[in-house]
Design a protein around this motif. Structure first.
Motif, short mmCIF file in Angstrom:
data_model
loop_
_atom_site.label_atom_id
_atom_site.label_comp_id
_atom_site.label_asym_id
_atom_site.label_seq_id
_atom_site.Cartn_x
_atom_site.Cartn_y
_atom_site.Cartn_z
N ALA A 1 0.91 -40.71 29.57
CA ALA A 1 -0.30 -41.84 30.34
C ALA A 1 -0.39 -42.77 29.71
O ALA A 1 -0.52 -43.50 30.98
N LYS B 1 -7.89 -39.32 35.37
CA LYS B 1 -6.61 -38.46 36.56
C LYS B 1 -5.29 -38.77 35.79
O LYS B 1 -4.06 -36.96 35.91
N GLU C 1 -3.55 -37.62 32.82
CA GLU C 1 -3.34 -36.25 31.43
C GLU C 1 -3.00 -35.40 32.67
O GLU C 1 -2.34 -34.31 32.99
N ASN C 2 -3.48 -34.62 33.37
CA ASN C 2 -3.71 -33.63 34.71
C ASN C 2 -2.86 -34.01 34.99
O ASN C 2 -1.96 -32.82 35.13
N ILE C 3 -2.06 -35.21 35.87
CA ILE C 3 -0.98 -35.20 37.03
C ILE C 3 -0.01 -34.91 36.48
O ILE C 3 1.48 -34.43 37.02
N GLN D 1 0.93 -33.38 33.52
CA GLN D 1 0.80 -32.48 33.53
C GLN D 1 1.10 -31.20 33.73
O GLN D 1 2.27 -30.12 33.85
N LYS D 2 0.73 -31.09 35.81
CA LYS D 2 1.24 -30.57 37.36
C LYS D 2 2.25 -30.85 37.30
O LYS D 2 3.30 -30.00 38.06
N THR D 3 3.01 -32.39 36.89
CA THR D 3 4.35 -33.04 37.36
C THR D 3 5.81 -31.79 36.49
O THR D 3 6.59 -31.71 37.08
N LYS E 1 5.01 -29.56 35.20
CA LYS E 1 5.15 -27.56 35.15
C LYS E 1 6.08 -27.60 36.25
O LYS E 1 6.85 -26.24 36.06
#
Lengths: 202, 202
Positions: free
Chosen positions: A133, A146, A148-150, A152-154, A156
């Motif tokens: 992060a 944002k 951490e969320n980005i 995790q999505k990347t 994934k």
């Protein structure tokens, strides 16, 4: 015959794996391939670079399904989905590049594409979330709230892409020769560890 | 205050991880702990070493179940299963050893036991089956025809043991700081790679 060093790098988003690969290529004085692959693939296929960028490293359905329904690239009646076309074209390019000599290749399931290439050193670079992060905020300008969320999505998406094409588990140690947590040792430290593996192999 | 190096090594059977750990400890001039742990644990508990050896690195049921049913080591009515007693005693010893200073610890979920210790470097050593089978035959005198089967069964036990106590996946890169395929680079090569990580960390 002297040995080549085909270094493939899979990396978690924010781990610095791409930069580590680029600097390592500089240090070893060998070519580095990342987005250049897309450009090469796009030029070869006749599709625009923009179209390919929009589907790059995305996976849908199944490649086997695509091959069954659409046949291969040249013999099909209906067009194969773009992402699978891109994967096949990129895979061919990766194999040609590996034939030419030592290089560093980031992403694109290169470890799987080159699984019959004896001169490969397959590396996975990762780090814990606080390190990633912090890096994503500092280097890519992500909003801290944002990041951490980005990340995790990347990751994934990368994991799905890897499993879709390779049928293997992303980040499982046995799929690579070397897995390095760049968090505690940074970019230079990780380069040193990978260099040690390359030296031991040569 | 200078940094300690607590190097924990998880290893696939036949990968040479134990030998790599022992030689690394010699090179760094720090203590090495493996079966010595069992001896220490057995002496501390009053059980015989033989009894403990028979349950070492075996997992049954669940540690949480044991703790719920049997309570802790000292306050229980019925005795806790031996393997869980051994794990708890060994975990306490591992934490004490890590407190004392730099060392190499092989197996025993040491990476998980020491997950709050900031000076840990957790390493996973593995290799492909042909390398491990050849090593198991040459070093441990295994029957070549049975080597592969014994390796698979031993690793299945280690994996179950690790997951039973840590709730994490054995051999998943993110559980370690460094994962090294010793097959193509051998014992000395793997020592060099781990040393590079230790240097970068120090």
């Amino acid at each position: 015959m002297s040995r080549k060093n085909i270094i493939t790098i899979s990396r978690q988003y924010g781990s610095g794996g791409r930069l580590i690969g680029r600097k390592l290529a500089e240090e070893l004085n060998i070519p580095f391939y990342d987005n250049e692959l897309i450009t090469l693939a796009a030029k070869q296929s006749g599709y625009s670079e923009e179209v390919f960028k929009s589907v790059d490293e995305k996976a849908t359905n199944s490649l086997l399904y695509s091959l069954a329904v659409y046949g291969n690239l040249t013999g099909s009646i209906a067009p194969m989905p773009l992402n699978d076309q891109l994967f096949i074209i990129q895979s061919n390019i990766i194999r040609e590049l590996a034939q030419q000599g030592s290089c560093v290749i980031v992403g694109r399931c290169a470890d799987y594409v080159l699984d019959e290439e004896p001169d490969c050193i397959n590396v996975f670079v990762y780090a814990d979330m606080p390190h990633r992060a912090a890096r994503a905020v500092a280097e890519y300008g992500l909003d801290a709230a944002k990041a951490e969320n980005i990340i995790q999505k990347t990751d994934k998406k990368r994991s799905t892409y890897y499993t879709y094409y390779s049928n293997k588990r992303w980040g499982q140690a046995e799929n690579y020769h070397l897995c390095v947590d760049s968090g505690p040792i940074g970019i230079e430290g990780a380069m040193g560890v990978i260099s040690a593996y390359v030296r031991a192999r040569t």
